[in-house]
Design an enzyme around this catalytic site. Structure first.
Site, PDB file in Angstrom:
ATOM      1  CB  SER A  37      -8.295  -6.645   1.651  1.00 45.68           C
ATOM      2  OG  SER A  37      -7.857  -5.939   0.499  1.00 45.68           O
ATOM      3  CB  SER A 106      -3.460  -2.352   1.901  1.00 41.95           C
ATOM      4  OG  SER A 106      -4.064  -2.446   0.644  1.00 41.95           O
ATOM      5  CG  PHE A 107      -9.044  -3.850   4.041  1.00 41.28           C
ATOM      6  CD1 PHE A 107     -10.364  -3.537   3.765  1.00 41.28           C
ATOM      7  CD2 PHE A 107      -8.760  -4.636   5.151  1.00 41.28           C
ATOM      8  CE1 PHE A 107     -11.387  -3.990   4.595  1.00 41.28           C
ATOM      9  CE2 PHE A 107      -9.772  -5.087   5.982  1.00 41.28           C
ATOM     10  CZ  PHE A 107     -11.089  -4.756   5.701  1.00 41.28           C
ATOM     11  CG  ASP A 227       1.588  -0.296  -3.847  1.00 37.98           C
ATOM     12  OD1 ASP A 227       0.970  -1.172  -4.477  1.00 37.98           O
ATOM     13  OD2 ASP A 227       1.342  -0.007  -2.654  1.00 37.98           O
ATOM     14  CG  HIS A 255       0.426  -3.348  -1.641  1.00 32.21           C
ATOM     15  ND1 HIS A 255       0.080  -2.019  -1.445  1.00 32.21           N
ATOM     16  CD2 HIS A 255      -0.554  -4.071  -1.038  1.00 32.21           C
ATOM     17  CE1 HIS A 255      -1.057  -1.954  -0.770  1.00 32.21           C
ATOM     18  NE2 HIS A 255      -1.465  -3.178  -0.501  1.00 32.21           N
TER      19      HIS A 255
END
Length: 276
Positions: A37, A106-107, A227, A255
């Protein structure tokens, strides 16, 4: 504008009220790639290196979720985990794909979990990379990412939070992502998704412990040790809660596992998906 002039635009398919831009590359067992995101993100920006590394062995499907990239949404849309889940299911239905391996970043990891929890019959194996999906305290890095306002300097600062190796944050990348983030309607959508206070969006994307413990799919978790956006502790929690799971931690990695360790990440995914 077509794919010849902009590689982020693939092809379009109707998924409910959303016209989804997606990439369908390679052949073999289908793998759904769900992006993160970050500001200016698209499926192609997120997964371009992974697609190059995996396309000889798998059919890779990488959609832009509503509000991101080049997918087109109604003006009155309200973004939510349920909306994105409905888009993903409609996307698989439109392509007549009954079951798919899912890679969520992630998202996108929270969305991969949502698919596995609410539509378990649609998921074969599950791969979660730097995944959202369990409760955690909002990091300064994630607060900065979701609080981004368009400028080249702000985008450079965000990219520096993402990457362990700062040499990856070159002028071309910063400019490309900045230009993507300030396209008409893009930042307005971004602000609508992640307005302050932002801890509530961490909670909104989290699933219950019982739901996650109920996942029976074979699962690979991947996380960068360094991260600054999504803490390593989230993957440690997921590894505890998902019974048939394994966790691979990359040192000297932020990340961007799929970019900072592209070849090793691709090999890890390839081995996991081809394994018994």
């Amino acid at each position: 504008m077509n794919m010849q002039t902009n590689p982020e635009i693939g092809q379009y398919i109707q998924t409910g009220s959303i016209l989804t831009n997606y990439h369908d590359i390679g052949s073999g067992e289908p793998v759904l790639l769900l992006h993160g995101s970050g500001p200016g993100v698209s499926a192609w920006a997120n997964w371009r290196l992974s697609i190059q590394g995996l396309k000889d062995d798998f059919r890779l499907l990488a959609p832009d979720l509503a509000g991101f990239g080049y997918s087109r949404s109604p003006a009155d849309i309200v973004y939510s985990r349920q909306l994105w889940l409905e888009q993903i299911v409609a996307f698989l239905d439109a392509l007549d794909i009954a079951k798919v391996n899912v890679v969520g970043n992630s998202f996108g990891g929270s969305m991969a979990l949502a698919l596995a929890i609410h539509h378990p019959e649609r998921v074969n194996k599950l791969i979660l990379m730097g995944s959202v999906g369990v409760p955690f305290e909002l990091t300064p890095g994630l607060d900065a990412v979701w609080g981004y306002t368009p400028s080249e300097d702000n985008m450079r600062a965000i990219m520096r939070i993402f990457a362990y190796d700062q040499k990856l944050v070159g002028d071309d990348l910063v400019r490309m992502r900045y230009e993507a983030s300030k396209r008409a309607g893009v930042h307005e959508a971004y602000e609508a998704m992640f307005s302050a206070p932002r801890q509530r969006w961490v909670e909104a994307m989290a699933h219950s412990e019982a739901e996650i413990r109920g996942i029976g799919h074979k699962t690979l978790l991947v996380h960068g040790r360094d991260d600054k956006v999504i803490p390593l502790a989230t993957s440690l929690t997921l590894q505890q809660w998902i019974d048939d799971s394994q966790l691979h931690i990359f040192g000297r990695c932020g990340h961007w596992t799929q970019i900072e360790h592209a070849a090793a990440f691709g090999q890890l995914v390839d081995n996991f998906l081809k394994g018994a």
